[in-house]
Design a protein around this motif. Structure first.
Motif, mmCIF file in Angstrom:
data_model
loop_
_atom_site.group_PDB
_atom_site.id
_atom_site.type_symbol
_atom_site.label_atom_id
_atom_site.label_comp_id
_atom_site.label_asym_id
_atom_site.label_seq_id
_atom_site.Cartn_x
_atom_site.Cartn_y
_atom_site.Cartn_z
ATOM 1 N N VAL A 233 0.373 -1.124 -0.177
ATOM 2 C CA VAL A 233 0.056 0.064 0.420
ATOM 3 C C VAL A 233 0.494 1.036 -0.498
ATOM 4 O O VAL A 233 1.729 1.452 0.700
ATOM 5 C CB VAL A 233 -1.048 -0.404 1.266
ATOM 6 N N LYS B 6 -9.956 4.993 1.498
ATOM 7 C CA LYS B 6 -8.951 4.610 0.152
ATOM 8 C C LYS B 6 -7.401 4.303 -0.277
ATOM 9 O O LYS B 6 -7.113 4.810 0.650
ATOM 10 C CB LYS B 6 -9.191 6.303 -0.763
ATOM 11 N N LEU B 7 -7.220 3.125 -0.518
ATOM 12 C CA LEU B 7 -6.426 2.363 -0.432
ATOM 13 C C LEU B 7 -5.594 2.762 -1.768
ATOM 14 O O LEU B 7 -6.196 2.682 -3.201
ATOM 15 C CB LEU B 7 -6.192 1.006 -1.256
ATOM 16 N N ASP B 8 -3.757 3.399 -2.702
ATOM 17 C CA ASP B 8 -3.422 3.151 -3.693
ATOM 18 C C ASP B 8 -2.198 2.718 -3.339
ATOM 19 O O ASP B 8 -1.355 2.695 -2.380
ATOM 20 C CB ASP B 8 -3.470 4.615 -3.723
ATOM 21 N N PHE B 9 -2.387 1.107 -4.278
ATOM 22 C CA PHE B 9 -0.563 0.536 -3.665
ATOM 23 C C PHE B 9 0.008 0.845 -5.099
ATOM 24 O O PHE B 9 -0.022 1.446 -6.036
ATOM 25 C CB PHE B 9 -1.923 -0.766 -5.172
ATOM 26 N N GLY C 88 -0.286 -3.228 -7.322
ATOM 27 C CA GLY C 88 -1.800 -3.231 -8.118
ATOM 28 C C GLY C 88 -1.950 -4.461 -8.865
ATOM 29 O O GLY C 88 -3.134 -4.925 -9.221
ATOM 30 N N GLY D 68 -5.955 1.421 -6.912
ATOM 31 C CA GLY D 68 -6.467 1.629 -5.481
ATOM 32 C C GLY D 68 -7.871 0.206 -5.594
ATOM 33 O O GLY D 68 -8.204 -0.275 -6.632
ATOM 34 N N THR D 69 -7.633 0.430 -4.215
ATOM 35 C CA THR D 69 -9.503 0.511 -4.125
ATOM 36 C C THR D 69 -10.338 1.053 -2.274
ATOM 37 O O THR D 69 -9.162 1.751 -2.341
ATOM 38 C CB THR D 69 -9.196 -1.051 -3.979
#
Length: 768
Positions: free
Chosen positions: A155, A173-176, A181, A231-232
């Motif tokens: 992450v 909110k997650l950004d990889f 990813g 992300g998710t």
């Protein structure tokens, strides 16, 4: 004015100008006990796969630093202590529950595929060798989870925000990262191959072995296509606080090893402001009283020494600020105490100059003053070195407030030597060059003997005809102190025993009995309830977590109305054991260090006499606190180690004079030399002790509960130390000299040699 005096004056002015500049342009760094806030000590624990060594602790420190920075705390302090401990200081954080929940969690984030719903009654723990995990989801359904497919290390960022359009509420909110990813796309693509509504179409997001979200992959996502790799979002009916804390944990990353909170202290800002005011008042009043006293005793030269004392205060404060030393309550106490001890070097010099004027009335004032500085230098150096040894032991063997006290004491000693040997000497040498000051003996203050010296010269008491008698008195005092330790016991503070000490301020007065009854009804029957300053309630318990403390405060509020926590100390038993062990080590090392130094500088018999007097003082101070029922805590330990330095300081001054007089005439009996040395140093001992007593009385009256105990310990230590340096150290050395140099005849043997007159080692040649 000589060249040397000019150099000293220029150096003094330069140092003062720099000190004034630092004082006016830089702000002090206040500790939590003065500023208010929370201090926690975390201990890294071994996990199944990672050993909590220094490197692992450093990685843990970096993760914690990110989390603390994300909390928005102003100027947090995080440092590693030893191999596996981390000290976290959070200014202005009064409720440690939130900080502990974020800082202390391991935060192992992982993403799993869902293999299906687990049959009812299935054990939640996987069997040995399996990689599967049985955990309940948000609704309590047991899920059979596969191995970790993606960890929290993938992450890149986590952000909490409110999703209003889809009525999802607070969401994270997650950004990889790029590679992570791709793993996320693959994981969701595999889940999308199962029909809509199937448990296997879900992806479980697990934080510290708890499913925080397990969403279904949207039906629009095709098999093996997966969600975009950018992300998710994590949804789960979070509150704003829960979403922000979760984002902080994920963004900060996982701790390499679990951590345990072994010490926790919370101090309210009101207590900090009161402590600052008390210390400032004690410093001003005590320093003013000391300045007036030395001015009264030494006239003009005493007033110049008072000016040097003020310069000492500016220099030592600037050194503390410039070096970035954190000022704590015990540290300020050490700073104030050093003001009283700073006059010691001046007193030594002035008393030696008085002796020179008394022995040779025709010599010039300037010559007598120069000789006084020369003859006093060895005593000044030895006494300050012994104090620095004590300060060094405080720093290297202590922790927290004890360490801070050692730093300020060491800086104070160095600054006091500079003020006495450079500033005061430059001022007095300039004054001594004046004909007016030199001619009028009543003005300069050192051309005439003092009242104490005159009285001793007239009485000439024979102190050491029977030195054993003085040792018997000291033995009785030690026996009384030991009896107090055995009968009453030593009330070890919470720092040593472990537990929790909380102090509350209530809007309505609550007496002790009412508070005790109320807390007993709430399930805290074993709590010790006492009153603190200004009607506050102090509660001391054994092990108590933050939720328990909240329940305790809530129960007390039923009687006291609005209840505010002003002090909170939580220390685990392991830290208590460590502090107790370190205290014993510090005392043992102090004895050995002082013994070794004095044996090198003096005779070994003098060294043993000084150390015996030092142990005598330590036992009496501890015994006095046992009889009085006062707590023995970290601040008391700082005072006790200061007593060690002060005790040896006094003994060094006496034995330095014994060495000087005995070297001048080796045929004079040692008992006579010792008597003369003691009588010659009594004026210095009295005047120096009075200077320190002014400061300590101010601390005892104005310093509040914690500083009052500190001042009381030092008051007892100074009185007892003054006694022991004369009536324990010196008689002990005399008895050792008699015993070791001229041992008694062996019983039962009657030879001519045994019947011959025996040499008394105390007279170096006389016959008895």
């Amino acid at each position: 004015m000589t060249r040397a005096t000019t150099v000293r004056a220029v150096l003094a002015v330069a140092v003062l100008l720099v000190s004034v500049y630092i004082t006016l342009t830089m702000s002090p760094r206040l500790g939590l006990d003065l500023q208010g806030g929370t201090r926690m000590v975390l201990q890294a624990k071994d996990s199944a796969t990672v050993e909590a060594d220094r490197e692992t602790t450093d990685r843990t420190l970096e993760v914690l630093r990110q989390r603390v920075d994300s909390l928005g705390v102003a100027e947090p302090v995080l440092t590693r202590s030893g191999e596996d401990r981390i000290i976290v200081e959070l200014p202005d954080v009064q409720d440690p529950r939130q900080a502990a929940a974020v800082i202390g969690r391991t935060a192992q984030l992982s993403f799993h595929e869902v293999l299906g719903a687990a049959p009812p009654g299935t054990d939640t723990a996987p069997e040995a060798g399996e990689k599967r995990l049985i955990l309940p989801d948000e609704q309590g359904t047991q899920l059979d989870l596969g191995p970790v497919r993606l960890s929290g290390a993938g992450v890149k960022d986590a952000t909490a925000f409110f999703e209003a359009q889809q009525a999802a509420g607070w969401t994270v909110k997650l950004d990889f990262h790029k590679d992570a990813g791709k793993d996320w796309t693959k994981l969701t693509g595999e889940a999308a191959c199962h029909p809509a509504g199937d448990e296997r179409r879900r992806v479980a997001i697990v934080l510290d072995e708890k499913v925080i979200s397990s969403p279904q992959v949207d039906p629009s996502v095709g098999c093996q296509a997966g969600l975009p790799s950018g992300g998710t979002q994590i949804t789960g009916s979070f509150t704003a606080k829960e979403a922000r804390d979760l984002a902080l944990l994920i963004k900060g990353g996982a701790l390499p090893v679990p951590v345990e909170i072994v010490e926790q202290r919370t101090v309210g800002p009101t207590l900090g402001a009161a402590a600052i005011d008390a210390s400032a008042q004690a410093a001003l009043i005590g320093a003013a009283a000391t300045a007036l006293f030395i001015t009264f005793v030494y006239r003009l030269f005493g007033a110049l020494a008072a000016v040097a004392l003020a310069a000492y205060g500016v220099i030592s404060y600037a050194a503390l600020v410039g070096l970035g030393v954190t000022l704590t309550l015990p540290g300020l106490a050490g700073f104030v105490l050093a003001i009283g001890m700073a006059v010691d070097a001046n007193v030594l010099v002035f008393e030696r100059a008085r002796e020179e004027c008394q022995d040779r009335p025709t010599r010039s004032l300037r010559s007598a003053l120069t000789t006084g500085f020369q003859k006093a230098f060895s005593a000044v150096a030895d006494s300050n070195i012994t104090t620095l040894l004590a300060a060094g032991l405080l720093f290297f063997l202590g922790s927290g407030p004890v360490k801070g006290f050692g730093v300020t004491l060491a800086i104070g000693v160095i600054a006091s030597m500079f003020s006495a040997l450079v500033i005061a000497r430059a001022l007095t040498e300039i004054a001594a060059g004046s004909r007016f000051v030199s001619d009028y003996r009543g003005v300069n203050g050192i051309a005439r003997p003092g009242s104490v010296r005159t009285w001793l010269t007239r009485k000439d008491p024979q102190l050491f005809r029977k030195p054993v008698q003085w040792l018997v008195i000291s033995t009785v005092l030690v026996a009384v102190a030991v009896a107090g330790i055995v009968v009453r016991g030593v009330d070890l503070g919470v720092e040593f025993t472990g537990g929790r000490l909380v102090e509350y301020s209530t809007s309505r007065p609550v007496d002790v009995e009412t508070a005790r009854s109320t807390l007993a009804d709430a399930g805290f029957g074993d709590a010790e309830i006492t009153t603190a300053g200004d009607g506050d309630i102090s509660v001391r318990t054994g092990k108590l977590d933050n939720d328990g403390e909240y329940a305790l405060r809530t129960a007390l509020a039923t009687e006291g109305g609005e209840t505010t926590k002003v002090r909170d100390e939580l220390i685990g038993p392991s830290l208590g054991d460590e502090l107790r062990r370190n205290a014993l080590i510090a005392l043992g090392v102090a004895v050995l260090a002082q013994l070794a130094y004095l044996a090198v500088r003096f005779r070994w018999t003098f060294a043993v006499g000084s150390v015996v007097a030092m142990v005598h003082d330590v036992v009496i101070v501890v015994g006095a606190f046992a009889w009085l029922g006062r707590p023995v805590d970290g601040i008391f330990l700082a005072a006790l180690l200061t007593v060690i330095g002060y005790s040896v300081n006094d003994s060094v001054v006496v034995f330095d004079r014994v060495r000087e007089l005995w070297a001048g005439n080796r045929k004079t009996p040692l008992a006579t030399v010792a008597r003369r040395a003691v009588l010659q140093t009594v004026p210095r001992t009295v005047n120096t002790g009075m200077g320190a007593l002014f400061i300590l009385v101010a601390l005892a009256v104005l310093g509040g509960d914690s500083l009052a105990d500190f001042a009381l310990a030092l008051l007892i230590g100074i009185v007892v130390g003054t006694w022991s340096s004369v009536f324990t150290a010196v008689p002990g050395a005399l008895v050792l000299e008699r015993t070791t140099i001229a041992p008694p005849p062996v019983p039962g043997k009657s030879s001519r040699r045994a019947r011959a007159p025996r040499r008394d080692p105390l007279d170096n040649g006389a016959r008895v």
